[in-house]
Write an enzyme that holds these catalytic residues in place. Sequence first.
Site, PDB file in Angstrom:
ATOM      1  N   ILE A 205       9.839  -0.468   3.414  1.00 51.10           N
ATOM      2  CA  ILE A 205      10.057   0.240   2.492  1.00 51.10           C
ATOM      3  C   ILE A 205       9.358   1.545   3.291  1.00 51.10           C
ATOM      4  CG2 ILE A 205       9.508   1.909   0.362  1.00 51.10           C
ATOM      5  CD1 ILE A 205       9.092  -1.176  -0.750  1.00 51.10           C
ATOM      6  N   LYS A 206       9.879   2.703   2.937  1.00 52.13           N
ATOM      7  CA  LYS A 206      10.276   4.251   3.533  1.00 52.13           C
ATOM      8  C   LYS A 206      10.508   5.189   3.124  1.00 52.13           C
ATOM      9  CE  LYS A 206      10.631   7.658   7.531  1.00 52.13           C
ATOM     10  NZ  LYS A 206      11.385   7.832   8.379  1.00 52.13           N
ATOM     11  N   VAL A 207       9.206   5.221   2.757  1.00 45.76           N
ATOM     12  CA  VAL A 207       9.507   6.338   1.558  1.00 45.76           C
ATOM     13  C   VAL A 207       8.258   8.025   2.250  1.00 45.76           C
ATOM     14  CG1 VAL A 207      10.192   5.463  -0.270  1.00 45.76           C
ATOM     15  CG2 VAL A 207       7.678   5.765   0.303  1.00 45.76           C
TER      16      VAL A 207
END
Length: 306
Positions: A205-207
């Site tokens: 996950i990239k945030v």
Amino acid sequence: MTMKTSKTVRKILSHYESDNPGTKANLARILGAGRLGGTGKLVILPVDQGFEHGPARSFAVNEPAYDPHYHFQLAIDAGLSAYAAPLGALEAGADTFAGQIPLILKVNSSNSWATSIDQGVTGTVDDALRIGASAIGFTIYPGADNIFEQLEEFRELASEAKSVGLATVLWSYPRGGKLSKDGELALDVGAYAAHIAALAGAHIIKVKLPSDHIEQKDAQKAYEGGDWSTQAKRVAHVIQSSFNGRRIVVFSGGATKGADAVYDDARAIRDGGGNGSIIGRNSFQRPREDALALLDRIVRIYLNKE
């Protein structure tokens, strides 16, 4: 490419209980590559800004970066975990750099002229297999009017990718709808975006790093009494929201900033239990030697040497 396995990597892989050996092997390649191999930490170079902002805005400040080979070599020489880019950029160096660093094919992209908050699909799972990528990458915009279509696109691509042993990386960037500009980086919104990505089945996950702002009125009570004063504590909440640490979470480097701010971000991610940084403009827009020095120090931070 030297790949390192460890108890830490095996524990991370154990969290992906439904995945086949091929997908786990590709996750292991990313987790085992480069100077952070085996640590459970990642530093990834993403170069999709040409699509997003145009070539001059992306590369004129450091002209060698117009050449896709420059980015492959930068990621390899810096000892990074993976290199992520759209199809054409990866095709331009796939043979020269085959096997030297894990690749993430970014399969959807936008541009700075469009008025809709959306991206078009520009790559396929077959493309990822053909060029030897370990994963596909995809962007969603929670809050956008067509977020449900974006989630459906990811569902189809992720299902196909997993069926042939590829991992998935989901950029989850809140934008649009009822969100204010400050709300795009709000703590409650960022944690929600990470949770959506986990629920959608993403492996990585990239945030974005969250602020201490709480955007949603209905969420205010849930955050009352919490100490959100430091970036590390806010990172820890995002990790908690990503299946309580059962998913790999990396944080965007964001707009170009001073080196000290980049290092502070890395320390906060490390101290908050995040898995690392995915850092583009803050590296490739600097001269090569400066970029290598910056990436070296970031890696050292994740190795607890800084």
